[in-house]
Design a protein around this motif. Structure first.
Motif, PDB file in Angstrom:
ATOM      1  N   ILE A 208       2.688 -39.074 -44.391  1.00 29.07           N
ATOM      2  CA  ILE A 208       3.168 -40.431 -44.687  1.00 29.07           C
ATOM      3  C   ILE A 208       2.097 -41.236 -45.418  1.00 29.07           C
ATOM      4  CG2 ILE A 208       3.788 -42.636 -43.603  1.00 29.07           C
ATOM      5  CD1 ILE A 208       5.366 -41.009 -41.534  1.00 29.07           C
ATOM      6  N   HIS A 209       0.838 -41.054 -45.022  1.00 34.13           N
ATOM      7  CA  HIS A 209      -0.223 -41.782 -45.724  1.00 34.13           C
ATOM      8  C   HIS A 209      -0.330 -41.342 -47.176  1.00 34.13           C
ATOM      9  CE1 HIS A 209      -3.734 -44.368 -45.864  1.00 34.13           C
ATOM     10  NE2 HIS A 209      -4.298 -43.433 -46.621  1.00 34.13           N
ATOM     11  N   LEU A 210      -0.157 -40.063 -47.440  1.00 31.78           N
ATOM     12  CA  LEU A 210      -0.157 -39.587 -48.831  1.00 31.78           C
ATOM     13  C   LEU A 210       0.972 -40.245 -49.617  1.00 31.78           C
ATOM     14  CD1 LEU A 210      -0.866 -35.804 -48.223  1.00 31.78           C
ATOM     15  CD2 LEU A 210      -2.363 -37.375 -49.472  1.00 31.78           C
TER      16      LEU A 210
ATOM     17  N   ALA B  42      -5.142 -40.473 -38.521  1.00 34.23           N
ATOM     18  CA  ALA B  42      -4.353 -39.714 -39.488  1.00 34.23           C
ATOM     19  C   ALA B  42      -3.406 -40.641 -40.238  1.00 34.23           C
ATOM     20  CB  ALA B  42      -3.568 -38.608 -38.784  1.00 34.23           C
ATOM     21  N   THR B  43      -2.756 -41.533 -39.506  1.00 34.43           N
ATOM     22  CA  THR B  43      -1.826 -42.492 -40.105  1.00 34.43           C
ATOM     23  C   THR B  43      -2.556 -43.489 -40.994  1.00 34.43           C
ATOM     24  OG1 THR B  43      -0.367 -42.283 -38.197  1.00 34.43           O
ATOM     25  CG2 THR B  43      -0.051 -44.208 -39.598  1.00 34.43           C
ATOM     26  N   GLN B  44      -3.772 -43.850 -40.614  1.00 35.00           N
ATOM     27  CA  GLN B  44      -4.551 -44.832 -41.375  1.00 35.00           C
ATOM     28  C   GLN B  44      -5.255 -44.228 -42.589  1.00 35.00           C
ATOM     29  OE1 GLN B  44      -7.175 -46.120 -38.233  1.00 35.00           O
ATOM     30  NE2 GLN B  44      -5.787 -47.742 -37.536  1.00 35.00           N
ATOM     31  N   GLY B  45      -5.309 -42.898 -42.664  1.00 33.85           N
ATOM     32  CA  GLY B  45      -6.058 -42.251 -43.740  1.00 33.85           C
ATOM     33  C   GLY B  45      -7.558 -42.378 -43.552  1.00 33.85           C
ATOM     34  N   THR B  46      -8.004 -42.385 -42.285  1.00 31.58           N
ATOM     35  CA  THR B  46      -9.435 -42.560 -41.992  1.00 31.58           C
ATOM     36  C   THR B  46     -10.004 -41.372 -41.207  1.00 31.58           C
ATOM     37  OG1 THR B  46      -8.907 -43.835 -39.988  1.00 31.58           O
ATOM     38  CG2 THR B  46      -9.267 -45.078 -42.020  1.00 31.58           C
ATOM     39  N   LEU B  47      -9.442 -40.196 -41.426  1.00 32.33           N
ATOM     40  CA  LEU B  47      -9.917 -39.008 -40.727  1.00 32.33           C
ATOM     41  C   LEU B  47     -11.317 -38.613 -41.184  1.00 32.33           C
ATOM     42  CD1 LEU B  47      -6.660 -36.882 -40.973  1.00 32.33           C
ATOM     43  CD2 LEU B  47      -7.639 -37.823 -38.862  1.00 32.33           C
ATOM     44  N   THR B  48     -11.989 -37.833 -40.345  1.00 35.73           N
ATOM     45  CA  THR B  48     -13.195 -37.131 -40.756  1.00 35.73           C
ATOM     46  C   THR B  48     -12.745 -35.756 -41.249  1.00 35.73           C
ATOM     47  OG1 THR B  48     -14.618 -38.258 -39.173  1.00 35.73           O
ATOM     48  CG2 THR B  48     -15.383 -36.127 -39.999  1.00 35.73           C
ATOM     49  N   ILE B  49     -13.123 -35.410 -42.488  1.00 28.93           N
ATOM     50  CA  ILE B  49     -12.672 -34.158 -43.096  1.00 28.93           C
ATOM     51  C   ILE B  49     -13.867 -33.341 -43.540  1.00 28.93           C
ATOM     52  CG2 ILE B  49     -11.290 -33.103 -44.927  1.00 28.93           C
ATOM     53  CD1 ILE B  49      -9.558 -35.563 -44.985  1.00 28.93           C
ATOM     54  N   MET B  50     -13.894 -32.090 -43.100  1.00 30.83           N
ATOM     55  CA  MET B  50     -14.938 -31.143 -43.486  1.00 30.83           C
ATOM     56  C   MET B  50     -14.306 -30.122 -44.420  1.00 30.83           C
ATOM     57  SD  MET B  50     -15.842 -30.995 -39.504  1.00 30.83           S
ATOM     58  CE  MET B  50     -14.364 -31.974 -39.183  1.00 30.83           C
ATOM     59  N   SER B  51     -14.889 -29.901 -45.595  1.00 31.29           N
ATOM     60  CA  SER B  51     -14.280 -28.999 -46.572  1.00 31.29           C
ATOM     61  C   SER B  51     -15.295 -28.010 -47.103  1.00 31.29           C
ATOM     62  CB  SER B  51     -13.693 -29.795 -47.748  1.00 31.29           C
ATOM     63  OG  SER B  51     -12.711 -30.704 -47.309  1.00 31.29           O
ATOM     64  N   SER B  52     -14.831 -26.781 -47.328  1.00 32.60           N
ATOM     65  CA  SER B  52     -15.681 -25.779 -47.966  1.00 32.60           C
ATOM     66  C   SER B  52     -14.826 -24.878 -48.847  1.00 32.60           C
ATOM     67  CB  SER B  52     -16.447 -24.954 -46.926  1.00 32.60           C
ATOM     68  OG  SER B  52     -15.558 -24.246 -46.083  1.00 32.60           O
ATOM     69  N   GLY B  53     -15.473 -24.296 -49.831  1.00 32.23           N
ATOM     70  CA  GLY B  53     -14.795 -23.449 -50.798  1.00 32.23           C
ATOM     71  C   GLY B  53     -15.476 -23.571 -52.144  1.00 32.23           C
TER      72      GLY B  53
ATOM     73  N   GLU C  18     -11.723 -40.920 -44.353  1.00 36.08           N
ATOM     74  CA  GLU C  18     -12.720 -41.964 -44.567  1.00 36.08           C
ATOM     75  C   GLU C  18     -14.109 -41.362 -44.680  1.00 36.08           C
ATOM     76  OE1 GLU C  18     -13.239 -46.277 -42.610  1.00 36.08           O
ATOM     77  OE2 GLU C  18     -13.507 -44.634 -41.191  1.00 36.08           O
ATOM     78  N   ALA C  19     -14.361 -40.314 -43.898  1.00 32.40           N
ATOM     79  CA  ALA C  19     -15.647 -39.622 -43.937  1.00 32.40           C
ATOM     80  C   ALA C  19     -15.404 -38.195 -44.422  1.00 32.40           C
ATOM     81  CB  ALA C  19     -16.281 -39.608 -42.548  1.00 32.40           C
ATOM     82  N   LEU C  20     -15.849 -37.902 -45.647  1.00 38.58           N
ATOM     83  CA  LEU C  20     -15.629 -36.598 -46.261  1.00 38.58           C
ATOM     84  C   LEU C  20     -16.948 -35.856 -46.366  1.00 38.58           C
ATOM     85  CD1 LEU C  20     -13.298 -37.618 -49.247  1.00 38.58           C
ATOM     86  CD2 LEU C  20     -12.640 -37.025 -46.911  1.00 38.58           C
ATOM     87  N   TYR C  21     -16.923 -34.583 -45.972  1.00 36.75           N
ATOM     88  CA  TYR C  21     -18.133 -33.773 -46.011  1.00 36.75           C
ATOM     89  C   TYR C  21     -17.836 -32.447 -46.693  1.00 36.75           C
ATOM     90  CZ  TYR C  21     -19.724 -37.069 -42.455  1.00 36.75           C
ATOM     91  OH  TYR C  21     -20.052 -38.212 -41.765  1.00 36.75           O
ATOM     92  N   SER C  22     -18.609 -32.138 -47.738  1.00 32.70           N
ATOM     93  CA  SER C  22     -18.536 -30.829 -48.372  1.00 32.70           C
ATOM     94  C   SER C  22     -19.593 -29.947 -47.718  1.00 32.70           C
ATOM     95  CB  SER C  22     -18.783 -30.938 -49.880  1.00 32.70           C
ATOM     96  OG  SER C  22     -17.734 -31.663 -50.508  1.00 32.70           O
ATOM     97  N   ILE C  23     -19.152 -28.863 -47.113  1.00 32.10           N
ATOM     98  CA  ILE C  23     -20.032 -27.991 -46.348  1.00 32.10           C
ATOM     99  C   ILE C  23     -20.458 -26.810 -47.204  1.00 32.10           C
ATOM    100  CG2 ILE C  23     -20.333 -26.738 -44.198  1.00 32.10           C
ATOM    101  CD1 ILE C  23     -19.611 -29.718 -43.862  1.00 32.10           C
ATOM    102  N   GLU C  24     -21.761 -26.625 -47.331  1.00 32.54           N
ATOM    103  CA  GLU C  24     -22.278 -25.503 -48.108  1.00 32.54           C
ATOM    104  C   GLU C  24     -22.086 -24.194 -47.346  1.00 32.54           C
ATOM    105  OE1 GLU C  24     -26.331 -26.322 -48.980  1.00 32.54           O
ATOM    106  OE2 GLU C  24     -25.886 -27.982 -50.344  1.00 32.54           O
TER     107      GLU C  24
END
Length: 440
Positions: free
Chosen positions: A26-28, A141-152, A169-175
């Motif tokens: 829904i936030h998207l 999740a509804t507010q779009g303020t999740l902490t997201i960890m991403s790798s790839g 809200e807090a995005l982290y690219s993980i090496e």
């Protein structure tokens, strides 16, 4: 007047419209992304439709013409079903160069297994995958303020950035390549799962002793014993609210991922294993599909509403030493849990310097974790309680609980770890010295 032409946002397929997934989808939509969704729950699809999304009858239909495919299902088996099920799997509908974003919490090696199937078994080398586990709960999740960890792959992470920025809200690219983000999420879930279980153990004890559970809750919020999960989940216990804001079954799966990783690496996880068994027992008691805070009921089977009822219990001035003891007990357990989690992080080749700020913004944080991590990095030189002092406090708590015939499984496991440390001559050291128990 110059006409401003807005660039059309890419279509997103979203499979897994559960408690968190529906809020994310829904936030998207609210951010202007076209979203097609699929879930086995028709009510979730109706809600998505009401908010302006489109509903699909299966993952393949959902993925048609979508540039991004987000998977937010419960586990790895459901991911494989969503992607690869014969005739209905998304792999048969994904457009060329689509990007699959795995937001589910899975074992660190699983995303690479999925990529291998996509490229080799289904001959779709054009499709790329990133793993992006999320933390923060249904409200964020509804507010779009999740902490997201991403790798790839770095270029794929860059292309996916607008989607991730919408959700978090807090995005982290993980090496470290594909799967590294789920190593970080594994550490977070280790901490969060134990924090919920020990909050239940503590609150059941407070209620059984005839103390005021609301008073203990307020006391912990402003003390070194605080954790994000304690603050978030204890109100459910105080109000007897077992509606599944986050189902207990999720932590059965997540703690299994944690302990399985330890088993595969011959790495002991004492506190995590104790917590996992409590979740399994709660599931056998019929609580698997209800809120994870409902685990408190396994400690008070004679009166399932005891924690809520004890919120009205009259307080007495001479009870304060008991409140203090229980608060110290919780702080110590959080501290030992932090050391176990960071020892596992080191085993997984994660940097504490990189990991600490991520956990501090996620559901696994506690004041004890922040203190322990800072000391491990040499950033905190304040005096801490020694291991022998912590051992004596937990021993006193165990004796107190015995008088009420009350079980303290996580407390007992933590106490045994501290006693093991004393046998190794670490009694005068602080909690960070426990790291030696996991060192070769």
């Amino acid at each position: 007047m110059t006409k401003i032409i807005s660039r059309e946002k890419p279509k997103i397929a979203f499979v897994g419209l559960g408690a968190m997934g529906i809020g994310m989808a829904i936030h998207l939509l609210e951010d202007g992304f076209p979203v097609s969704g699929f879930d086995v729950n028709p009510m979730a699809l109706e809600r998505l439709l009401a908010m302006g999304g489109t509903a699909a009858s299966n993952p393949r239909e959902c993925a048609q013409d979508a540039s991004f495919f987000i998977c937010m299902v419960a586990n790895s088996t459901q991911i494989e079903q969503a992607l690869f099920a014969e005739s209905t799997g998304a792999i048969f509908g994904l457009k060329n160069d689509a990007i699959v974003i795995l937001c589910s919490t899975v074992s660190p090696g699983f995303p690479q297994e999925v990529l291998s199937q996509v490229h080799n078994r289904f001959s779709r080398p054009d499709i790329q995958i990133i793993d992006s586990p999320v933390s923060g709960g249904t409200i964020r999740a509804t507010q779009g303020t999740l902490t997201i960890m991403s790798s790839g792959p770095e270029n794929i992470l860059k292309i996916s950035q607008p989607i991730l920025q919408s959700l978090g809200e807090a995005l982290y690219s993980i090496e470290g390549g594909l799967g590294s983000a789920n190593k970080v999420k594994l550490i977070n879930q280790h901490l969060a799962g134990i924090h919920i279980a020990v909050a239940a153990e503590i609150m059941g004890l407070v209620a059984t002793m005839g103390l005021n559970t609301q008073q203990l809750y307020q006391m912990v919020l402003n003390s070194p014993a605080h954790s994000w999960m304690f603050e978030n989940r204890v109100p459910h216990m105080l109000s007897n609210d077992w509606s599944p804001h986050s189902a207990l079954g999720i932590f059965i799966k997540d703690m299994r991922i944690v302990t399985s990783e330890g088993l595969s690496r011959s790495f002991p996880l004492y506190v995590a294993s104790a917590a996992e068994q409590l979740y399994r027992f709660a599931a056998l008691s019929g609580y698997e599909k209800e809120d994870d805070a409902g685990i408190v009921r396994i400690f008070i089977p004679h009166n399932l509403s005891l924690v809520s009822a004890a919120a009205q219990q009259q307080s007495h001035a001479d009870d304060q030493p008991k409140y203090d003891l229980i608060s110290h007990m919780l702080e110590i357990i959080h501290g030992v849990t932090a050391v176990e989690a960071l020892a596992l992080a080191i085993k997984l080749d994660l940097s504490i310097k990189s990991l600490a700020p991520i956990i501090s913004n996620a559901a696994g944080t506690s004041r004890s974790f922040e203190t322990v991590a800072s000391r491990m990095m040499g950033k905190d030189s304040t005096n801490m309680r020694t291991l022998v002092q912590s051992r004596n406090i937990l021993a006193k708590a165990m004796i107190l609980a015995q008088a009420y015939n009350y079980p303290l499984q996580i407390t007992a496991t933590t106490l045994q770890l501290l006693q093991q440390a004393l046998v190794h001559g670490l009694g005068d050291e602080d909690h960070t010295s426990l790291l030696a128990l996991w060192s070769p």
